[in-house]
Motif scaffolding. Structure first.
Motif: not given
Length: 349
Positions: A112-114, A242-256
């Protein structure tokens, strides 16, 4: 500075936080697993006074099961301890407590992470999601099946039961021997534990304590996983772009979340940090987020705004956003009105 250079710098900035601390890990075990057992014990004891006291204990225990799962989750990434043996040992124990087979889930989660947010590599460790075109290409029966799957009652109601009773008990066809044996070991351990508790307390009491606990914890877990990747402007791309860092920072939320819920969920709301650097233990995620300004630009979701994501069912790659079934239906109606009747496709919504 090029995107590649920014990516390299961002990953370098987060590395100091990707270090486990033995003291912090031990403290987390003591303030999570010991209270979990005490609350379960209280649930059994308080049943003699009122079943509602037991239900209350089971719901509270569910929060500690979620927190226990975060320890399990960190162990699968090798981030909770420096020692692989320690991660594997604690991972297997917390896996039994949460009903997750350690080796199976570790492999699927690393996949999933990859491949997170990669439209060409969906299917393992993800919540199933179709693009608009994929949905429209399905038969009426296929669309109905997908609609039922994405229905909140099914996903968060039946989902926990399917996850605990079926999905977590089976190996994938491509699983290797060691992974299969680990799943069998987890299943046998769970059977022994559950059978013992049922023999001592009865199946009704067992379900009242552990059944409610795992159901509520499962629903919360699915919700957390859902909301961390399903919001209107979430990042998804086909493999060539697809870009790994964009997937991390833009494809995963900060659930405050409020501090109490943040503690219960083991800081997993800082999911963008976790996807960028999976070796950061959960107790360092907040510090990494607060110390690195680019990470603070991730999409922030609150308890209130997260509820809006329930309506997002399909991803629209053309407009790069999630849409609801109603939005797709509306666009089909508008398109059909603009096309002469004889030229319209036989495909109807």
């Amino acid at each position: 500075m090029t995107d590649a250079e920014k990516t390299k710098m961002l990953r370098k900035e987060v590395q100091p936080f990707a270090k486990s601390e033995l003291k912090a890990s031990i403290i987390q075990i003591f303030n999570t697993i010991i209270p979990l057992f005490l609350i379960w014990g209280a649930g059994y004891y308080l049943l003699q006074f009122s079943p509602w006291w037991t239900v209350a204990c089971s719901v509270i225990a569910a929060g500690f099961v979620v927190r226990t799962f975060i320890i399990f989750h960190d162990c699968t990434h090798g981030s909770f301890f420096k020692s692989k043996k320690a991660n594997d040992l604690v991972g297997n124990i917390t896996g039994i407590l949460t009903s997750f087979p350690y080796a199976k889930w570790r492999r699927e989660h690393l996949i999933h992470h990859a491949s997170s947010s990669n439209l060409d590599k969906r299917g393992i460790g993800d919540i199933d999601m179709l693009t608009v075109d994929e949905y429209l290409e399905k038969s009426k029966l296929g669309r109905l099946g997908y609609r039922l799957y994405r229905n909140p009652i099914v996903m968060f109601g039946l989902g926990p039961l399917f996850l605990v009773l079926v999905l977590n008990r089976m190996n994938r066809k491509d699983a290797k021997k060691k992974e299969r044996l680990n799943t069998y070991f987890t299943n046998v351990a769970l059977i022994v534990i559950c059978a013992t508790l049922i023999l001592i307390f009865g199946w009704q009491t067992f379900l009242l304590v552990h059944g409610i606990t795992l159901f509520v914890a499962g629903a919360l877990g699915i919700w957390l996983f859902y909301i961390q990747h399903t919001y209107e402007d979430s990042y998804f791309e086909f493999d060539p772009e697809w870009d790994y860092v964009k997937a991390a920072v833009e494809g995963s939320s900060f659930y405050k979340l409020p501090k109490l819920l943040q503690w219960v969920t083991g800081n997993i709301g800082y999911h963008h940090v976790h996807h960028l650097a999976p070796r950061v233990p959960n107790y360092n995620l907040e510090a990494a987020h607060e110390s690195i300004p680019p990470l603070q630009q991730a999409t922030t979701i609150t308890l209130k705004t997260s509820l809006e994501s329930v309506r997002y069912k399909l991803y629209d790659p053309k407009n790069k956003k999630f849409v609801s079934f109603k939005e797709v239906e509306k666009s089909i109606l508008v398109r059909n009105k603009s096309i002469p009747l004889k030229s319209r496709s036989k495909e109807t919504f």
